[in-house]
Design an enzyme around this catalytic site. Structure first.
Site, PDB file in Angstrom:
ATOM      1  N   THR A 144     -13.286  -2.643 -37.424  1.00  0.00           N
ATOM      2  CA  THR A 144     -12.985  -2.903 -36.015  1.00  0.00           C
ATOM      3  C   THR A 144     -12.616  -4.359 -35.778  1.00  0.00           C
ATOM      4  O   THR A 144     -13.055  -5.250 -36.515  1.00  0.00           O
ATOM      5  CB  THR A 144     -14.210  -2.548 -35.141  1.00  0.00           C
ATOM      6  N   TYR A 160     -23.448  -3.664 -32.506  1.00  0.00           N
ATOM      7  CA  TYR A 160     -22.303  -2.927 -33.042  1.00  0.00           C
ATOM      8  C   TYR A 160     -21.418  -3.827 -33.900  1.00  0.00           C
ATOM      9  O   TYR A 160     -21.025  -3.451 -35.013  1.00  0.00           O
ATOM     10  CB  TYR A 160     -21.475  -2.322 -31.899  1.00  0.00           C
TER      11      TYR A 160
END
Length: 354
Positions: A129, A172
């Protein structure tokens, strides 16, 4: 590689990108193990869709990537692995960081070690990501109309490159960033044929968009259903959105050329040509629907980037990727797919996809 008739393992294969990837592979006649816990609402319909289209080429395993024995067995018999399974929402990671850790780090380590010990020649491509680069708060931005743009001319022209220092924010960001680094280090330490793809915002058919993740589909779903849409921050945040068909093409190219890209990480997104702010996208959705949308605002969320556009020159150069779907065309297609699924008729005769 073409002579290896063992199945290809797609962890998270019933998810948004995973199901599109599995569909492309099965469409080419390859057997695909779809390994998924089916924990995300709605993804069971993606698995049913895959099975209805491809029959026995789709081999489902309903299990969690933290189920070490199940995962090891699947990895041991795979010709290649696409590791898409993850806890994917920043907000969820803030509520339950231990669960986020166990899925994204422990689950990834389970997979890597299974490959290291039982199937070390199998290529593995990992879905990372853009959040590994943090909130980019040190970059100076200008506000041009409804969109933030970098003050630095080079960043404005090309976007954020892989030379950007890693800076994990939120649980995250930490868990995906740590998994990202494990994948790269297993190439370095053990010779695993692995590569990392750091994605910007991917959108497209089969996306179960929510407020926490999959924002393009989420905006369209809310708009189609006549519900209010909340923007966190001022809505001038810019992302380079990429149609899922282009993302799948990049993953397949990374697998097919794994020996050339082993141990490398690439940024993947729509690039500067597909950069759009949240406000600009919603204005376009309003055009598609032929009406004004109900939009509200709330506080900025933790780790949110005012701007992220991937510098895609490295991945395009290494893998020879072609032209991307223009964002208006892709968003119009997704709107039509979501409308059809809901029995909603879109206005006819508006030339908005051009």
């Amino acid at each position: 590689m073409s002579g290896d008739d063992r199945p290809i393992l797609v962890t998270g294969g019933a998810g948004f990108i995973g199901s599109n990837l599995a569909d492309r592979l099965a469409g080419e006649g390859r057997k695909v193990v779809v390994y998924d816990a089916l924990s995300r609402a709605g993804v069971e319909t993606n698995l049913e869709w895959l099975q209805s289209r491809h029959g026995d080429l789709i081999q489902p395993i309903i299990a969690d990537i933290r189920d070490e024995d199940w995962l090891a067995d699947a990895a041991a018999r795979a010709s290649a692995v696409f590791h898409m399974a993850a806890q994917v929402a920043v907000t969820t990671s803030l509520v339950d960081p231990r669960d986020d850790f166990s899925i994204n780090i422990v689950g990834t380590l389970n997979l890597l070690d299974a490959l290291r010990t039982r199937n070390p020649q199998a290529p593995v491509v990992f879905a990372s990501t853009n959040k590994v680069y943090g909130d980019l708060a040190d970059i100076d931005f200008d506000l041009e109309g409804d969109a933030y743009v970098p003050a630095d001319p080079r960043t404005k022209s090309y976007g954020i490159g892989e030379d950007r220092p890693l800076d994990f924010h939120t649980p995250y960001g930490c868990s995906k960033g740590a998994a990202d680094q494990y994948v790269l280090d297993y190439a370095r330490s053990y010779g695993l044929r692995s590569a990392v793809v750091r994605m910007s915002c991917i959108y497209g058919q089969r996306q179960m968009g929510t407020e926490d993740q999959g924002w393009v589909a989420h905006f369209l779903i809310r708009a189609l259903e006549g519900k209010p849409i909340t923007l966190y921050g001022d809505g001038c945040q810019v992302r380079d959105i990429l149609d899922v068909s282009d993302a799948v093409g990049a993953y397949l190219a990374a697998w097919q050329q794994i020996d050339a890209v082993q141990g490398r990480a690439f940024n993947l997104g729509g690039g500067t040509g597909n950069a759009v702010s949240l406000r600009q996208l919603l204005a376009y959705v309003g055009q598609l629907l032929g009406r004004e949308l109900e939009i509200g605002y709330s506080d900025w969320r933790a780790g949110d980037q005012r701007y992220f556009v991937a510098d895609t020159r490295a991945i395009e150069g290494a893998l020879g990727l072609g032209a991307k779907v223009p964002w208006r065309e892709g968003v119009a297609r997704l709107a039509q797919w979501l409308a059809d699924a809901r029995g909603i008729e879109l206005p006819v005769g508006q030339d908005v996809a051009a």
